[in-house]
Write an enzyme that holds these catalytic residues in place. Structure first.
Site, PDB file in Angstrom:
ATOM      1  N   ASP A  31     -18.952 -16.512  -5.947  1.00  0.00           N
ATOM      2  CA  ASP A  31     -18.545 -16.214  -4.566  1.00  0.00           C
ATOM      3  C   ASP A  31     -19.046 -17.340  -3.675  1.00  0.00           C
ATOM      4  OD1 ASP A  31     -17.627 -13.275  -3.180  1.00  0.00           O
ATOM      5  OD2 ASP A  31     -18.478 -14.771  -1.803  1.00  0.00           O
ATOM      6  N   ASP A  52     -16.927 -22.029  -3.761  1.00  0.00           N
ATOM      7  CA  ASP A  52     -15.880 -21.932  -2.744  1.00  0.00           C
ATOM      8  C   ASP A  52     -14.608 -22.398  -3.428  1.00  0.00           C
ATOM      9  OD1 ASP A  52     -13.997 -22.425  -0.760  1.00  0.00           O
ATOM     10  OD2 ASP A  52     -15.500 -23.047   0.703  1.00  0.00           O
ATOM     11  N   VAL A  53     -13.666 -21.489  -3.594  1.00  0.00           N
ATOM     12  CA  VAL A  53     -12.483 -21.815  -4.407  1.00  0.00           C
ATOM     13  C   VAL A  53     -11.619 -22.905  -3.788  1.00  0.00           C
ATOM     14  CG1 VAL A  53     -12.394 -19.510  -5.463  1.00  0.00           C
ATOM     15  CG2 VAL A  53     -11.022 -19.978  -3.411  1.00  0.00           C
ATOM     16  N   TYR A 145      -0.654 -13.888   5.328  1.00  0.00           N
ATOM     17  CA  TYR A 145      -1.201 -13.161   4.170  1.00  0.00           C
ATOM     18  C   TYR A 145      -0.086 -12.784   3.190  1.00  0.00           C
ATOM     19  CZ  TYR A 145      -4.007  -9.704   1.639  1.00  0.00           C
ATOM     20  OH  TYR A 145      -4.681  -9.000   0.670  1.00  0.00           O
ATOM     21  N   LYS A 149       0.381 -13.814  -0.705  1.00  0.00           N
ATOM     22  CA  LYS A 149       0.382 -12.857  -1.822  1.00  0.00           C
ATOM     23  C   LYS A 149       1.709 -12.865  -2.568  1.00  0.00           C
ATOM     24  CE  LYS A 149      -3.863 -11.529  -1.562  1.00  0.00           C
ATOM     25  NZ  LYS A 149      -4.808 -11.687  -2.691  1.00  0.00           N
ATOM     26  N   THR A 180     -12.668  -1.624   1.329  1.00  0.00           N
ATOM     27  CA  THR A 180     -13.593  -2.760   1.174  1.00  0.00           C
ATOM     28  C   THR A 180     -13.828  -3.357   2.567  1.00  0.00           C
ATOM     29  OG1 THR A 180     -11.957  -4.531   1.037  1.00  0.00           O
ATOM     30  CG2 THR A 180     -12.406  -3.340  -1.010  1.00  0.00           C
TER      31      THR A 180
HETATM   32  P1  NAP Z   1     -13.695  -8.644   0.421  1.00  0.00           P
HETATM   33  O1  NAP Z   1     -14.551  -7.444   0.320  1.00  0.00           O
HETATM   34  O2  NAP Z   1     -13.650  -9.434   1.682  1.00  0.00           O
HETATM   35  O3  NAP Z   1     -14.054  -9.596  -0.822  1.00  0.00           O
HETATM   36  C1  NAP Z   1     -13.491 -10.875  -0.963  1.00  0.00           C
HETATM   37  C2  NAP Z   1     -14.584 -11.810  -1.417  1.00  0.00           C
HETATM   38  O4  NAP Z   1     -14.004 -13.114  -1.638  1.00  0.00           O
HETATM   39  C3  NAP Z   1     -15.683 -11.976  -0.355  1.00  0.00           C
HETATM   40  O5  NAP Z   1     -16.947 -12.001  -0.938  1.00  0.00           O
HETATM   41  C4  NAP Z   1     -15.303 -13.314   0.245  1.00  0.00           C
HETATM   42  O6  NAP Z   1     -16.362 -13.984   0.876  1.00  0.00           O
HETATM   43  C5  NAP Z   1     -14.843 -14.053  -0.998  1.00  0.00           C
HETATM   44  N1  NAP Z   1     -14.166 -15.285  -0.631  1.00  0.00           N
HETATM   45  C6  NAP Z   1     -13.348 -15.508   0.416  1.00  0.00           C
HETATM   46  N2  NAP Z   1     -12.974 -16.771   0.449  1.00  0.00           N
HETATM   47  C7  NAP Z   1     -13.563 -17.390  -0.594  1.00  0.00           C
HETATM   48  C8  NAP Z   1     -13.581 -18.717  -1.088  1.00  0.00           C
HETATM   49  N3  NAP Z   1     -12.943 -19.699  -0.444  1.00  0.00           N
HETATM   50  N4  NAP Z   1     -14.269 -18.983  -2.214  1.00  0.00           N
HETATM   51  C9  NAP Z   1     -14.951 -18.013  -2.841  1.00  0.00           C
HETATM   52  N5  NAP Z   1     -15.013 -16.744  -2.410  1.00  0.00           N
HETATM   53  C10 NAP Z   1     -14.321 -16.431  -1.307  1.00  0.00           C
HETATM   54  O7  NAP Z   1     -12.175  -8.244   0.137  1.00  0.00           O
HETATM   55  P2  NAP Z   1     -11.514  -7.355  -1.025  1.00  0.00           P
HETATM   56  O8  NAP Z   1     -10.789  -6.272  -0.353  1.00  0.00           O
HETATM   57  O9  NAP Z   1     -12.471  -7.062  -2.112  1.00  0.00           O
HETATM   58  O10 NAP Z   1     -10.442  -8.412  -1.515  1.00  0.00           O
HETATM   59  C11 NAP Z   1     -10.387  -8.888  -2.852  1.00  0.00           C
HETATM   60  C12 NAP Z   1      -8.952  -9.300  -3.141  1.00  0.00           C
HETATM   61  O11 NAP Z   1      -8.123  -8.137  -3.043  1.00  0.00           O
HETATM   62  C13 NAP Z   1      -8.389 -10.305  -2.135  1.00  0.00           C
HETATM   63  O12 NAP Z   1      -7.561 -11.224  -2.793  1.00  0.00           O
HETATM   64  C14 NAP Z   1      -7.543  -9.434  -1.221  1.00  0.00           C
HETATM   65  O13 NAP Z   1      -6.501 -10.170  -0.617  1.00  0.00           O
HETATM   66  C15 NAP Z   1      -7.031  -8.412  -2.211  1.00  0.00           C
HETATM   67  N6  NAP Z   1      -6.548  -7.174  -1.587  1.00  0.00           N
HETATM   68  C16 NAP Z   1      -7.372  -6.391  -0.840  1.00  0.00           C
HETATM   69  C17 NAP Z   1      -6.855  -5.235  -0.255  1.00  0.00           C
HETATM   70  C18 NAP Z   1      -7.701  -4.317   0.583  1.00  0.00           C
HETATM   71  O14 NAP Z   1      -7.128  -3.399   1.217  1.00  0.00           O
HETATM   72  N7  NAP Z   1      -8.998  -4.474   0.619  1.00  0.00           N
HETATM   73  C19 NAP Z   1      -5.510  -4.885  -0.452  1.00  0.00           C
HETATM   74  C20 NAP Z   1      -4.710  -5.716  -1.218  1.00  0.00           C
HETATM   75  C21 NAP Z   1      -5.236  -6.859  -1.799  1.00  0.00           C
HETATM   76  P3  NAP Z   1     -16.470 -13.861   2.494  1.00  0.00           P
HETATM   77  O15 NAP Z   1     -16.936 -12.463   2.750  1.00  0.00           O
HETATM   78  O16 NAP Z   1     -17.443 -14.917   2.826  1.00  0.00           O
HETATM   79  O17 NAP Z   1     -15.086 -14.114   3.054  1.00  0.00           O
END
Ligand code: NAP
Length: 241
Positions: A31, A52-53, A145, A149, A180
């Site tokens: 992360d 950082d990806v 977004y 996706k 989340t």
């Molecule tokens: P989250 O709790 O914000 O977790 C995402 C993690 O990725 C965070 O720790 C974030 O760090 C990290 N991250 C962001 N940019 C990064 C980078 N450049 N390099 C490395 N790490 C990075 O969100 P989540 O809901 O678990 O999301 C996970 C995936 O599910 C994402 O692809 C999201 O688009 C997808 N998703 C989520 C939902 C939803 O409703 N939650 C729905 C559909 C899809 P920071 O906190 O520093 O940004």
């Protein structure tokens, strides 16, 4: 089995790390927030990695560090992602670029590095990309977004077709709204939450663990003949349209 999970410090990525560790995997939790990755890694007895990806070479470095520590790589799950919302005409190309760089290019970079390793090992591998219901459904304010996706969906299908000859499967899990930090704004606002729940037949947000179960299946031997698939985990949202 050795698994690398990006975005493992929070939300779905953290749940995936825990689920894969539960089944006995050694898990590398990557992360951009090292402290959160370390917390999750400590909980699963895994290794934390600052990643950082969007940084050039980050994917290769993460794969190399995984192999240095555990000798090989079997599974990659890409959960690192960001969401930026706003009226499309006002979003600006910088914001759109930021979202595409993390969600699309960041996914591609580490997937390609994982595939190179799988080819070297010679016995295939599993890649699961985290997409979104927004790959299929357009909502107001989601131009950046949703574009990202939609790209992840077609990236997953394309990589599946390209890499099948190496025994590498690539599938996309499509979460609906999931409880989340990313969705805290929507779910914390009673009106927005209610509007969202009306669209979801099961009438509730998903839990990160429910996304992790789908990922664990696709990353298992039981899914050996599934590649290029999109698996919605969205409480029936897509089915309802
Ligand atoms: P989250 O709790 O914000 O977790 C995402 C993690 O990725 C965070 O720790 C974030 O760090 C990290 N991250 C962001 N940019 C990064 C980078 N450049 N390099 C490395 N790490 C990075 O969100 P989540 O809901 O678990 O999301 C996970 C995936 O599910 C994402 O692809 C999201 O688009 C997808 N998703 C989520 C939902 C939803 O409703 N939650 C729905 C559909 C899809 P920071 O906190 O520093 O940004």
């Amino acid at each position: 089995m050795i698994s690398l999970v990006t975005g493992a410090g929070s939300g779905i990525g953290a749940a995936v790390a825990r689920r894969l560790a539960d089944r006995g995997d050694e898990v590398v939790c990557a992360d951009r927030d090292l402290a959160s990755a370390e917390k999750v890694a400590a909980g699963v007895g895994g290794m934390a990695l600052l990643m950082d990806v969007t940084v050039a070479g980050a994917g290769q470095q993460a794969v190399d560090r995984t192999v240095e520590r555990f000798g090989r790589l079997d599974t990659l799950v890409t959960c690192a992602g960001i969401e930026r919302v706003g009226p499309a005409a006002e979003l600006g190309t910088d914001t759109v670029r930021e979202v595409l760089e993390v969600n699309v290019l960041g996914t591609f970079d580490v997937a390609a590095a994982a595939c190179r390793r799988f080819v070297e090992q010679g016995d295939g591998g599993r890649i699961v990309l985290i997409g979104s219901v927004n790959a299929m459904i357009a909502l107001p304010g989601q131009a950046a977004y949703a574009a990202s996706k939609g790209s992840v969906l077609m990236l997953g299908r394309s990589l599946a077709v390209d890499w099948a000859r190496f025994g590498v499967t690539v599938n996309v899990v499509g979460p609906g709204v999931t409880d989340t930090p990313m969705s805290a704004g929507t779910l914390g606002d009673p009106d927005r939450r209610a509007a969202m729940m009306r669209r979801i037949p099961l009438g509730r947000p998903g839990r990160p663990e429910e996304m992790a179960d789908a990922v664990a299946f696709l990353a298992s031997e039981r899914a050996s003949y599934i590649t290029g698939a999109y698996l919605p985990v969205d409480g029936g949202w897509l089915a309802a349209g």
